[in-house]
Structures are given as structure tokens and as C-alpha cells.
Scaffold this motif. Sequence first.
Motif, mmCIF file in Angstrom:
data_model
loop_
_atom_site.group_PDB
_atom_site.id
_atom_site.type_symbol
_atom_site.label_atom_id
_atom_site.label_comp_id
_atom_site.label_asym_id
_atom_site.label_seq_id
_atom_site.Cartn_x
_atom_site.Cartn_y
_atom_site.Cartn_z
ATOM 1 N N LEU A 61 6.643 -11.402 -2.591
ATOM 2 C CA LEU A 61 6.576 -11.089 -0.795
ATOM 3 C C LEU A 61 6.059 -9.284 -0.605
ATOM 4 N N GLY A 62 6.249 -9.177 0.095
ATOM 5 C CA GLY A 62 5.588 -7.998 0.941
ATOM 6 C C GLY A 62 6.230 -6.652 0.756
ATOM 7 N N ALA A 63 6.654 -5.763 1.211
ATOM 8 C CA ALA A 63 7.110 -3.987 0.823
ATOM 9 C C ALA A 63 8.629 -4.282 2.127
ATOM 10 N N THR A 64 8.702 -5.293 3.368
ATOM 11 C CA THR A 64 9.325 -5.309 3.995
ATOM 12 C C THR A 64 10.701 -6.402 3.245
ATOM 13 N N SER A 65 10.200 -7.576 2.607
ATOM 14 C CA SER A 65 11.388 -7.984 1.615
ATOM 15 C C SER A 65 11.925 -7.452 0.539
ATOM 16 N N HIS B 210 1.062 -0.936 -0.213
ATOM 17 C CA HIS B 210 0.157 -0.005 -0.237
ATOM 18 C C HIS B 210 0.651 1.302 -0.483
ATOM 19 N N LYS B 211 0.735 2.511 0.320
ATOM 20 C CA LYS B 211 1.262 3.751 -0.034
ATOM 21 C C LYS B 211 1.964 3.692 0.424
ATOM 22 N N ALA B 212 1.930 3.756 2.074
ATOM 23 C CA ALA B 212 2.946 4.400 2.686
ATOM 24 C C ALA B 212 3.723 3.023 2.964
ATOM 25 N N GLU B 213 3.923 1.933 2.336
ATOM 26 C CA GLU B 213 4.863 1.089 1.855
ATOM 27 C C GLU B 213 5.628 1.511 0.824
ATOM 28 N N ARG B 214 4.943 2.305 -0.100
ATOM 29 C CA ARG B 214 5.983 2.397 -0.915
ATOM 30 C C ARG B 214 6.528 2.878 -1.131
ATOM 31 N N ARG B 215 6.118 4.329 -0.149
ATOM 32 C CA ARG B 215 7.187 5.810 -0.094
ATOM 33 C C ARG B 215 8.081 4.655 0.720
ATOM 34 N N ASP B 216 8.509 3.981 1.592
ATOM 35 C CA ASP B 216 9.148 3.182 2.134
ATOM 36 C C ASP B 216 10.124 2.317 0.891
ATOM 37 N N TYR C 283 3.265 -13.884 5.897
ATOM 38 C CA TYR C 283 5.148 -12.495 5.142
ATOM 39 C C TYR C 283 4.524 -11.136 5.690
ATOM 40 N N LYS C 284 3.898 -10.308 6.100
ATOM 41 C CA LYS C 284 3.620 -9.505 6.024
ATOM 42 C C LYS C 284 3.486 -8.972 7.469
ATOM 43 N N GLU C 285 3.106 -10.062 8.588
ATOM 44 C CA GLU C 285 2.890 -9.948 9.865
ATOM 45 C C GLU C 285 4.308 -10.362 10.107
ATOM 46 N N SER C 286 5.098 -11.680 9.800
ATOM 47 C CA SER C 286 5.768 -11.651 10.839
ATOM 48 C C SER C 286 6.763 -12.311 10.065
ATOM 49 N N GLY C 287 7.777 -13.176 10.354
ATOM 50 C CA GLY C 287 8.711 -13.786 9.748
ATOM 51 C C GLY C 287 8.525 -15.495 9.995
ATOM 52 N N ILE D 243 12.672 -4.034 0.360
ATOM 53 C CA ILE D 243 13.040 -3.282 0.676
ATOM 54 C C ILE D 243 14.689 -3.617 1.209
ATOM 55 N N CYS D 244 14.642 -5.162 1.988
ATOM 56 C CA CYS D 244 15.572 -5.862 2.345
ATOM 57 C C CYS D 244 16.369 -6.092 1.006
ATOM 58 N N ALA D 245 15.440 -6.367 0.000
ATOM 59 C CA ALA D 245 16.187 -7.155 -1.699
ATOM 60 C C ALA D 245 17.295 -5.984 -2.046
ATOM 61 N N LEU D 246 16.505 -4.659 -1.869
ATOM 62 C CA LEU D 246 17.048 -3.460 -2.972
ATOM 63 C C LEU D 246 18.295 -2.994 -2.287
ATOM 64 N N MET D 247 18.362 -3.300 -0.124
ATOM 65 C CA MET D 247 19.592 -2.593 0.191
ATOM 66 C C MET D 247 20.083 -4.246 0.516
ATOM 67 N N HIS D 248 20.083 -5.242 -0.390
ATOM 68 C CA HIS D 248 20.635 -6.797 -0.094
ATOM 69 C C HIS D 248 22.359 -6.957 -0.192
ATOM 70 N N ASP D 249 23.054 -5.829 -0.708
ATOM 71 C CA ASP D 249 24.457 -6.269 -0.235
ATOM 72 C C ASP D 249 25.354 -4.780 0.147
ATOM 73 N N VAL D 250 24.555 -3.436 0.056
ATOM 74 C CA VAL D 250 25.023 -2.538 1.247
ATOM 75 C C VAL D 250 25.749 -2.488 2.327
ATOM 76 N N VAL D 251 25.350 -3.370 3.290
ATOM 77 C CA VAL D 251 26.064 -3.563 4.381
ATOM 78 C C VAL D 251 27.642 -4.446 3.991
ATOM 79 N N GLU D 252 27.804 -5.368 2.850
ATOM 80 C CA GLU D 252 28.349 -5.984 2.066
ATOM 81 C C GLU D 252 29.591 -5.204 1.855
ATOM 82 N N ASP D 253 29.206 -4.182 0.736
ATOM 83 C CA ASP D 253 29.658 -4.000 0.302
ATOM 84 C C ASP D 253 30.382 -2.521 -0.103
ATOM 85 N N THR D 254 29.967 -1.638 1.092
ATOM 86 C CA THR D 254 29.740 0.108 1.094
ATOM 87 C C THR D 254 30.116 0.060 2.891
#
Length: 751
Positions: free
Chosen positions: A79-83, A33-39, A363-367, A85-96
Motif C-alpha cells: 500500500l501507499g503513503a496514506t496507509s 515519492h519525496k513529499a510523501e516520505r516527508r509526511d 489505493y493512491k487515489e481514493s479508498g 501514515i495511518c499504520a504508524l498512528m493506528h494506536d495513537v487515538v486509542e492508547d494516548t
Amino acid sequence: MSETALERQAETDRKAIVNAYRGLVRASYPHTHKAERRDIRRAFEYALEAHEGARRKSGEPYILHPIAVAKIVAKEIGLGATSIICALMHDVVEDTFVELSDITREFGKEVATIIDGLTKISGVFDHKSSAQAENFRKMLLTLSDDLRVILIKLADRLHNMRTLEFMKRESQLKIASETIYLYAPLANRLGLQSIKSELEDLSLRYMNPGMFQEIDHKLQKFQKESRYYIQKFTKNVRDQLKAAGLKFHILQRYKSIYSIYSKMMRQDIHFEEVYDLFAIRIILDTSVENEKLECLRVFSILTEHYKYNPERYRDWLTLPKANGYEALHVTVMGPRGRWIECQIRSERMDRVAERGVAAHWKYKESGQLHEGNFVKWLGRIRDLLENPSLNAIEVVKEFKTNLVTDEIFAFTPKGDLVRLPQNSTVLDFAYEIHTNIGHQCIGAKVNNKVVPLKYTLQNGDQVEIINSKKQKPKEEWLQYARTSKAKNRIKEHIRKQRREVIQNGRKIFDWKIRNYEFDTNTITRELLAFFNLPNESEFFFLLGSHKLDNAKLGEFIDLKKEGHKIPVQGGRLQRKRLASRAEFESWLQRHKGVDSDALMIGQDMEVSDYQFAACCQPIKGDDIIGIFNPNQGVEIHRVNCKTAVRLMSNFGRNILKAKWTELHSITFLAGIKIHGTDRQGMMGDLIKVMSSKMKLNIRSITIDSPDEMFEGVFKVFVKSTDELQELKRRLKAVPGVLGVSRLQEIEENQS
Ligand code: MN
């Protein structure tokens, strides 16, 4: 680059990024939904900034990779928004420069935990050769916490496979073998059908490009030729189901290239002999209460109009597959006698088949996961990981053979349930019950029908093992056993028997030469050259099992008695273990060719310190690779060997290109499978071709003749693939022989 060229490049990059991001937004629309798309947008901008300036091997901006992974997560796994978001940043901690605490601050604890899991998987890469196995074990550890980690990891792997063309050949082989060995089975076990299929096809494309092209080409031709036939058949089925008032749609499915390939390998057949290249899928629009009944109705309508094959009837409605798959498969005979598989399922079952675990999962509620089957499975993984006696490589092997394969359930006569990997045989069932029951198994009653021990069990079979005190495990059983338990028990037994025969052979030999004083240092090498055998245990084995030409041995002893020297050229393979990485590197330098970086096989055989793998037994002329394994030294495998695939995925950094050079008097063990119609004198004719006509040493013969048919496995020593071709050609010419093929694997490796 000039300033304008740089500007132009920046503009192209910007356009590519904007386009990719728009694609992601479209794909995530249905699940957010909209708020998630902002995130999601915030995560994109965050990753974009962090990866600024970085590029992939292909030359494109790095950010395109995480965007693509996020899109797979949204569109193909659902999968939903949390996933996302995580996919977008999956290499951030490792590579930057970004740290986990930054992520926690910006995106919260949940996102940070998943990214931590993803970073741990790929983060550590030490110089131990089992690093891959260790990484995989770490991935399993995170899997038991939050399944989203592994689903994102699968998406990451899928995108890396899709862009594998930009990697070096060695990296391609390493990544492709990991994929086929672990990731594709994992995707399958989690029920992600199309991802599994694509991973398999991509692996094959890089591991065996020739085969991939060939099958791809033939499949396209088949699709063209059969289009009209299939449309007509589908239309008829549609009319029949409509007349019954059912609501449904029909899809046409072609078998994947990898499935065709593995069927050809498994059954040793040509492309033209794969009968089920095509299937139709009937998907019913119905309620959960009515779905089973309607599936059965479709079955009854189909079998009213077409003849069906009861042996190819699969009922996964009553007992779903371990990965949750539910459907009814029936194979019917279409016009002109062609078999067509029909897969019958409801919309709900179809979703489960495509999305697997993700379809069940809130998946939206919890892991956390609430679906019973998967919860139990995760429990078994946790048990495996907590077993302190297993090292990383053993964990991976156990996971691969027992946790990731499709399973079937069979029952004892008392109704106890026995869980077995798919394609298990009566023999596996017997060993599962008890080692001695396995050793003495001669067959079984399956659903009250007597079947041989190699019979493949189906889901739901009731099995009563038939034993005989006279029975003993045989080498050919290794071809019928599927579970590692059964294989290990059989191998232990055979090894023990072989040791006894070798000892017996030694005794015979010592007795024969007891009266002469031969130089024991040189005599074995002379013997091996004289008999054209690769090593002394082979010589003593043949002697001990009375398969050695006694007249020839007499001739040899006479020559030696008269003081002759028998010419020795190479002949003996002495193995020296290379214990450390450094020792290996310096050894490799010495064995590389002058003008290529490949390992030259056959050079300097006298002091060679590599060995030919026991599992696939390469023959001069085969396509081969070398694998440095710290426990075993350097092993030479055939490129398509299953064990090699496993080793490559565990010891990816140690793959060596290898080439044949001229060899001298070395022979290689080859396994040959022959089938045909049985007749008087068949055996004699086959042996005549091998020993008197072609003068080959035969190591062993196993024969099975059910009904009028004849099936035999011969193990013989040959000099090269050319000689093997010649042998196959001559054997095919023997009257009654219908097929001759080389065994892919002679025995499974111990490592
Ligand atoms: Mn990645």
C-alpha cells in the motif's frame, strides 16, 4: 535501576527505534515519492512522541509495534503513503492523549477517517461476552467504507501474532482462535496469500504446539531429503520450456505447516500420506493478451514429457476463484513415480495471487474500489450487516460460513448458476435448490456421469440431482454436507426422528413396568448406572430403536421386583444453567482445583453444572478446555474441536483450563470410522469385538460399501481414551480392516 543503567537502556531503545524506522523507509521507497516520505517522517515523529514511555508486553518500546505494522503495510501488502501514515498512528487515538481532531488538524480528513475506523474496531470492549463478535461486526462496517482500514487491521493482527509469545496462555488461545476463525479467512478472501498462510501457521503454533513442532520437523527433514530430486526435476522443466522459446522463472514451493495439518485432519491421514508437499510455480513473463495461451502451452509441453492426473487438473484461467486467483494447476508424475504439482501463471496473475485486492486497487487515489468481483462481495457484506434480524454472533457466523470462504460455481441442467462454498458436495447443491430435493437426494449426474451424494463438486460442474421418494436424511449425511443450510436442514430432520424414537422408548419402558410400583425418583438413576449410560434420553433412545439388551433389562426389572437397590455412583449429569457472569465466577471458584487454577472435570458429578459439548464429545483422557457461554452454561470441548475454536473467538474471555479427575460410572460417546475391504461376515466380526468382547454399548452404526470397499461409522460408549485405544487396537486386528480412526466431530453444535 541506577542512573547509568537507565541511560544504557535509553540508548538501546533509541538504536532499536532508529533501525526499525530505517527498515520502514526502505520498504516504502518503491511506493512513495519525496513529499510523501516527508509526511511519513512527520507521522513517525508524532507517534513516537505520543507513545513516549509506553512499552509492550515484551518490554520493548511501544513505537516498535506501529513501525512494524507500517512496514507490513508497505512491504507485504504494497500500500501507499496514506496507509503507511495511518499504520504508524493506528494506536495513537486509542492508547494516548491524542484526539481525532488533532489528527485531522495535522494530517487531514482522509487520514483521520481511516484512523477513526481503526480505533472503532478495537476501542469498545465492554463486559458482554459477545464483545469480540461485536467488534468484528464493527470492523465489517468500516470495511464497506474504506478497505484500507481492514488491510491495516490485518497487518496489525499479523504483527500481534508474530509477537504472541509474550502473552498469557489464555490470551494466546483467544487471539489465535480469532485469527484462525476470522482473520486468516478474511486475508484469504482478500487474496493476501502469504499473509493468510503466516496467520494460519502462527495460530497453529499456539493452539496445538505439539502438532506444529511435529509437522515442522518432518517437513524440514523432507526438504533436506528431496532437495536434489526437486532441483533435477526443475532443471528438466526449465530446459523443456526454454527450448520452446518461453520467457519465465520457476519458484519451488513447500506446502505450509497449517495446510499440511488441515489436510491430515480433513482426510484423516498421516504426514507421510500427504502427497503434495511440494510444488513448482512457473511464472511467465508475457503480455496480458498472450497470457492464457502461453499458460496452456506450458501445460501442453509438460504433459508431452510427463504423465498427468486429470483428476488433479484445476483451471482457474477460465473461471477465476472468488478472491480473484487465476492460474492453471496440473499434477504430473516425475521420475520414480512421484506426483508433483505445477502451478502455471503469468507475472500479472502472480501479483494478483500475492497481493489480492491490493493489486487491483487504485489505493493512491481514493479508498474506493473498482474491481467488479470485490465490489459485488462488498455489496453482499453490506446486505448482511443491514439485516436487522441477525445479532452480532449470527452475523459473524454467516460471514464465516458464506462470505469468507472460497467459492465455486456449479450449474443446473438449465444452466442456472449456483454459488457454493469450496468443497461443497452434491448434497449441498441439492439443499441449495430446495429442502425436499435435499431430503430425497440419492446422488446426481455430474457432467453426465452418475456420482454419489457425497461427491465433491468442482468449479464449473453441471449437476442434475437424482431423487427418490423413499430416501430420508441420515445421520452420516452431516459428514458430507458443507453449507450451514444443508447441515441445519439435515439436523432438524434427525432431531425430529430421534425425538420420536425416544418417545417410543419411553412407552415401551412404561409398558414393561406398568405392573410394579417402582420409585420413579430413583429408578432412572439406577437404570443409568446399571446400563452404564450417561443420560435417560440415551437409554430411551436405545430402547426405542431396539438396540438395548432386552435380557439385561429383564434382569434389571427382576432385581427391582425383588426389592434390590442398585448401587449408584454419580452417573447422572444434571445441568444447571449459569445465567450471569457473577453466578459463573462464583461457580468457577467452587470447581477449581485446590492447587491449580484449572476446572476439575469429574469432581462432584452429582451436581455438576457443566456439560460435555455435543460436537466433539470429549472422552476422559482427552486434552480439554471449558468455555463459559451465557446461553449454554459451561461446555467442555476438546482443544482441537472446530466449534471450540469458533466459540473461543466469540467468547475469548471465558476460556477455562480444564483437567480430568477420577470419574465413576460415566461413559462417553465416541465416533469411530473404520475402512477396509468388504467381505462376508465383516459386520458381525466388528460388532463382536465391540459388544461381546469389550462389552460396550453401541448407539448407532452406519455403513457404506462402494465397490469392494467397506466404510463404517460406529458410535459407541466408552469409559476413557485408554478404553478407546484398546478398542481401536482390537478392531485393527480384524481381518480386512485397513484403518480405524476416531471422528473429530460427532455432530455440529447448535449454538
Ligand atoms: Mn496495534
